[in-house]
Write a protein that holds these residues in place. Structure first.
Motif, PDB file in Angstrom:
ATOM      1  N   GLU A  32       0.828  -1.213   0.000  1.00 12.90           N
ATOM      2  CA  GLU A  32       0.000   0.000   0.000  1.00 12.90           C
ATOM      3  C   GLU A  32       0.857   1.255   0.000  1.00 12.90           C
ATOM      4  N   GLU A  33       1.908   1.258   0.828  1.00 11.96           N
ATOM      5  CA  GLU A  33       2.796   2.424   0.909  1.00 11.96           C
ATOM      6  C   GLU A  33       3.513   2.650  -0.422  1.00 11.96           C
TER       7      GLU A  33
ATOM      8  N   ARG B 182       2.544   1.844  -3.404  1.00  9.68           N
ATOM      9  CA  ARG B 182       1.615   2.309  -4.439  1.00  9.68           C
ATOM     10  C   ARG B 182       1.221   3.776  -4.264  1.00  9.68           C
ATOM     11  N   THR B 183       1.488   4.368  -3.090  1.00  9.67           N
ATOM     12  CA  THR B 183       1.210   5.802  -2.923  1.00  9.67           C
ATOM     13  C   THR B 183       2.358   6.650  -3.471  1.00  9.67           C
ATOM     14  N   ARG B 184       3.491   6.031  -3.740  1.00  2.00           N
ATOM     15  CA  ARG B 184       4.670   6.769  -4.213  1.00  2.00           C
ATOM     16  C   ARG B 184       4.762   6.678  -5.735  1.00  2.00           C
ATOM     17  N   PRO B 185       4.789   7.825  -6.408  1.00  4.43           N
ATOM     18  CA  PRO B 185       4.777   7.823  -7.878  1.00  4.43           C
ATOM     19  C   PRO B 185       5.837   6.936  -8.522  1.00  4.43           C
TER      20      PRO B 185
ATOM     21  N   ARG C  27       4.667   3.248  -8.404  1.00  9.82           N
ATOM     22  CA  ARG C  27       3.281   2.959  -8.746  1.00  9.82           C
ATOM     23  C   ARG C  27       3.144   1.795  -9.729  1.00  9.82           C
TER      24      ARG C  27
ATOM     25  N   ALA D  22      -4.417  -4.069  -2.530  1.00 15.09           N
ATOM     26  CA  ALA D  22      -3.309  -3.218  -2.075  1.00 15.09           C
ATOM     27  C   ALA D  22      -2.417  -2.819  -3.252  1.00 15.09           C
ATOM     28  N   GLY D  23      -2.437  -3.649  -4.319  1.00 12.40           N
ATOM     29  CA  GLY D  23      -1.633  -3.320  -5.493  1.00 12.40           C
ATOM     30  C   GLY D  23      -0.621  -4.368  -5.888  1.00 12.40           C
TER      31      GLY D  23
END
Length: 121
Positions: A66-67, A69-72, A75, A97-98
């Motif tokens: 999750e963390e 996937r929040t960072r460009p 991603r 979560a990705g």
């Protein structure tokens, strides 16, 4: 240049098995013992792929995915989950979560290699 894979698992023996299977196939391998250590390493490194366990201290695999996937810059990076868990609920949560893919332990080195090839771009 070989592709770098970050192996995140709290078990030293599992990290050793991953390192052996991956270096044999030409990958460079970095290791972290949990999500917190992985994020610290990722602050100054950019692997081609992350393989993470789910159940770890400090930050589990779901939190790490999750963390990231929040960072460009992370991603679109492939993230494979390598775990003893095999429930559909956990798989769905990892996908949500990705996570890009799922491999159950104990892993078969050939299946791992083909999963990596499948998600790598």
């Amino acid at each position: 240049m070989s592709k770098t894979i970050l192996a995140v698992d709290d078990s030293p023996s599992m990290r050793m098995l991953l390192r052996a299977a991956l270096t044999e196939r030409g990958y460079a391998v970095a290791e972290a013992e949990d999500g917190v250590a992985a994020l610290e390493w990722l602050d100054s490194n950019a692997p081609h792929l992350v393989i993470t366990d789910i159940n770890m201290p400090r930050m589990d695999g779901f939190g790490l995915i999750e963390e990231l996937r929040t960072r460009p810059r992370f991603r679109d990076m492939p993230i494979l989950v390598l775990t003893t868990e095999s429930s559909d609920e956990k798989k769905a949560r990892a996908r949500q979560a990705g996570a890009t893919g799922w491999i159950v332990k104990p892993f078969d080195p050939e299946k791992l290699a083909s999963a990596i090839r499948r998600v790598s771009h």
